[in-house]
Scaffold this motif. Structure first.
Motif, mmCIF file in Angstrom:
data_model
loop_
_atom_site.group_PDB
_atom_site.id
_atom_site.type_symbol
_atom_site.label_atom_id
_atom_site.label_comp_id
_atom_site.label_asym_id
_atom_site.label_seq_id
_atom_site.Cartn_x
_atom_site.Cartn_y
_atom_site.Cartn_z
ATOM 1 N N ARG A 4 -14.629 2.817 -2.033
ATOM 2 C CA ARG A 4 -14.778 1.601 -2.823
ATOM 3 C C ARG A 4 -15.982 1.873 -3.681
ATOM 4 O O ARG A 4 -17.109 1.794 -3.239
ATOM 5 N N SER A 14 -10.382 -2.347 -6.775
ATOM 6 C CA SER A 14 -10.029 -2.505 -5.366
ATOM 7 C C SER A 14 -9.819 -3.957 -4.997
ATOM 8 O O SER A 14 -8.887 -4.292 -4.283
ATOM 9 N N PRO A 221 -8.724 -2.945 2.580
ATOM 10 C CA PRO A 221 -10.013 -3.659 2.582
ATOM 11 C C PRO A 221 -10.452 -4.043 3.996
ATOM 12 O O PRO A 221 -9.668 -4.582 4.788
ATOM 13 N N GLU A 248 -15.382 -3.923 2.281
ATOM 14 C CA GLU A 248 -15.179 -4.515 0.956
ATOM 15 C C GLU A 248 -15.827 -5.888 0.844
ATOM 16 O O GLU A 248 -16.066 -6.372 -0.263
#
Length: 733
Positions: A4, A14, A221, A248
């Motif tokens: 990420r 993302s 995520p 995330e």
């Protein structure tokens, strides 16, 4: 390290994939206001159905999941535990006791832990009947006999009902269930849900998330959950930076979400999804802080709130007289605001007024309500039409003319400075005293200090100034106070810039407009940037509000007969009001102190020159204050009290300027509510001050109680927890 990327554009890719929106929209959302951290970094605020629509149906059952899908929640949340024989099942608690009839079916197997039961045994349990007793208003016959589902069963059921449904799955107590992460990934892969646009994975366990980081695709995520205890005593910035290495986003308890939390999370490019947000008041509060989504038992409530205009930063009342009040609120977008006022909280017989919330005033709206009854408690509410959510408040009108009633007021200032930002505990302690009104004595914001709302201070644009007010209104303690009593707000320097002089500062009009937009102010006080006015509470108290900024000569000007802080017109008005007042107490609200030298050398900001600091520095405003002081003495005006904040410590001072042994007036000083704390310095001796009390180094506020029947005024200084540090009693006969 998670794939990420650490740049906003990579985050956009993302995040947008996880939430089903395009990266272009994500970037546009971020660039809408590059200053503020108090806005989502995702392109849309997601609704996460907590254990399904668990406010309406038994949690983690088919009924709760189906209802969440019908309500069009963005995600359905699943909590996972593991059975004795290795099956992942959807249940929140580690014990079966709360949400099933395990105690009845297996009476001798306390504490009925999931890990001690096989799947076959768990399938014998009723996971729905408990709901009728817990939530009778939402109970239905078909909820009885609902079963605990395996993860596979839950996924198949949800996917069959809506093939586009997204899952938000938590590994519960993973240390108790070795290997649960591997089983979770296997099942997600088998069912076709191991995709970035189909699932998000969460846990309170950092170890569990790091296992998932290794075995799941890099673009799945991960969300680090936080309880308050997990962050207590820790460096927030360090903790969130560490989470950003593998996650995330973060899922904090809603109590953790403050401007500081939002700033640090968004600086680390972390989504913020607080839990569990169940009322529209709480939802509006979290939205005002800029969260990227939230967990709720009532997904329909959040979705309906987001679809229509809503009241975003509470309500307030102010400028109270015996027959009128000004009401204030803010919506999140252009709308018509319906205000209702009534003598009873049911609003059966109410006064209705409509005001427009427009972009020109940052969607704030104000109305003046007339023909009210004196000495009466009123309830009011505001709704942004066509939305139905109402924010409510109450206030008490002033007593009728020539009447004497007991009175309690609270005052304070210096809020949001030098890194001290919401929440502010003092406001809650003030509200708990049920005051008749709150005097906000200046520095209601610090426009020139960096905060999450305006990290690149000082404020320069109207949007910057508005953002500062909105930031302080995210404080539930401030909203609690404003919604429980009325407010008279005055400005000081930090509403524009430190130690500013109104006529010479190019930002004065911008700061003034923002101040007027965010406080309930009568036109009589706000027209032509006047801001000085008198309000009477019967014959008990006259509140005389000064404007110490709008008319002043530059601080650097040498003191003398022609140097003014108030301007000629305001000075003559002040004398007239003092002379004609027959109130027991004359309370003069000055935003700067009398005898504490403030400002800088050769640029004094308060009344005092500070002769004891430098006898050659004559840049105060002593000539003008001497004219006021001499007027009080000459006309033998009794019970004059100057009330102020500004100096960031508490002080109680009596004055005897003619040195005849008689107290001629007092100065009552409190603060700060939320800014740097300072120790009391030596006072300038010009007007004969005598200190009764002085204390610094703590957040505090002032309380004034008037008892006209017994001829007594009580003044207190309380700390942010409400503890009394000083109490003085004075005659007002």
């Amino acid at each position: 390290m998670k794939k990420r990327a650490f740049l906003p554009l990579s985050l956009a890719l993302s995040v947008s994939l996880a939430t089903g929106v395009t990266s272009d929209k994500r970037v546009a959302a971020k660039e809408a206001d590059p200053q503020s951290a108090l806005q989502p970094i995702a392109s849309s605020v997601v609704t996460i159905a907590h254990r399904g629509a668990s406010g309406y149906a038994p949690e983690h059952t088919k009924a709760a999941y189906e209802m969440a899908l019908q309500m069009k929640a963005d995600f359905v949340e699943l909590d996972l535990h593991m059975t004795k024989d290795g099956h992942l099942v959807a249940i929140h608690d580690s014990s079966l006791a709360r949400t099933t009839n395990a105690e009845e079916v297996f009476p001798n197997r306390s504490p009925w832990l999931v890990k001690d039961f096989t799947l076959a045994e768990i399938k014998r349990l009723d996971a729905g009947s408990w709901f009728k007793k817990a939530y009778p208003e939402h109970a239905k016959k078909q909820y009885e006999g609902q079963k605990i589902l395996t993860l596979e069963e839950a996924i198949h059921f949800i996917g069959k009902k809506n093939k586009h449904a997204k899952l938000y799955i938590e590994t519960k107590a993973p240390d108790v269930y070795p290997g649960m992460e591997e089983k979770l990934v296997q099942i997600l892969k088998k069912t076709g849900y191991l995709k970035k646009d189909k699932v998000m994975l969460q846990s309170f366990s950092e170890d569990s998330l790091k296992i998932l980081q290794k075995i799941a695709p890099k673009d799945i995520p991960l969300i680090q959950l936080y309880s308050p205890g997990m962050l207590k005593g820790k460096n927030l910035k360090n903790e969130l930076n560490k989470a950003a290495e593998y996650a995330e986003g973060v899922g904090p308890d809603k109590a953790l979400v403050t401007p500081t939390f939002m700033q640090e999370a968004h600086r680390s490019h972390l989504l913020v999804h607080p839990y569990t947000v169940n009322t529209k008041e709480e939802m509006a509060e979290e939205l005002s802080l800029g969260v990227d989504g939230m967990f709720t038992n009532f997904p329909d409530e959040l979705l309906s709130l987001k679809k229509k205009p809503y009241i975003s930063h509470g309500v307030a009342s102010g400028e109270i007289t015996s027959t009128s009040a000004v009401l204030w609120t803010r919506a999140n977008k252009p709308s018509a605001i319906l205000f209702e006022v009534a003598e009873d909280p049911s609003f059966k017989k109410s006064i209705k007024k409509i005001a427009g919330a427009s972009r020109q005033h940052d969607f704030t709206a104000q109305v003046k309500v007339d023909r009210l009854h004196p000495d009466t408690t009123y309830y009011y509410r505001a709704a942004a039409l066509p939305g139905s959510f109402s924010a409510t408040g109450s206030f008490k009108t002033a007593p009728a003319e020539n009447t004497e009633k007991p009175l309690t007021i609270v005052w304070g200032g210096d809020t949001g400075g030098q890194g001290n930002i919401p929440p502010f505990k003092s406001f809650s302690a003030m509200a708990d005293l049920h005051p008749d009104f709150f005097l906000f004595s200046g520095d209601t914001i610090y426009a020139d200090n960096p905060t999450p709302a305006v990290p690149n201070a000082p404020s320069k644009t109207m949007e910057d100034f508005w953002a500062k007010y909105k930031e302080n209104r995210t404080d539930p303690n401030l909203r609690k106070l404003l919604q429980s009593t009325s407010t008279y707000a005055i400005w000081d320097d930090h509403e524009v810039s430190n130690d500013f002089s109104g006529p010479s500062n190019p930002l004065t009009s911008t700061g003034y407009k923002a101040f007027k937009d965010y406080w309930p102010i009568q036109k009589e006080r706000s027209d032509s940037e006047k801001l000085y006015y008198k309000y009477s509470w019967g014959n008990t108290l006259d509140l005389i509000i000064l404007n110490n900024r709008g008319y002043r000569d530059p601080n650097t000007k040498q003191d003398g007969p022609d140097k003014t802080m108030l301007g000629k017109e305001q000075l003559q008005w002040l004398k007239k009001e003092l002379l004609h007042s027959d109130a027991k107490i004359k309370l003069v609200a000055s935003s700067v102190p009398i005898s504490t030298p403030t400002g800088k050398p050769n640029a004094r900001d308060g009344w005092a020159n500070g002769d004891h600091i430098d006898p050659n520095d004559k840049t105060g405003y002593e000539h003008e204050f001497k004219e006021i002081s001499d007027f009080i003495l000459k006309n033998k005006i009794k019970n004059v009290n100057f009330v102020t904040t500004d100096v960031h410590f508490a002080d109680m001072i009596e004055y005897d300027p003619d040195h005849n042994g008689t107290v001629d007036y007092r100065e009552l000083v409190s603060g700060p509510i939320g800014a740097v704390t300072i120790q009391p310095p030596k006072l300038d001796s010009t007007f004969g001050p005598k200190r009764l009390y002085a204390e610094g180094g703590f957040f505090n506020f002032g309380v004034l109680k008037a008892d006209p029947k017994n001829g007594q005024m009580t003044v207190q200084i309380r700390d942010e927890n409400g503890k009394i540090h000083y109490e003085g009693k004075f005659s007002i006969s």
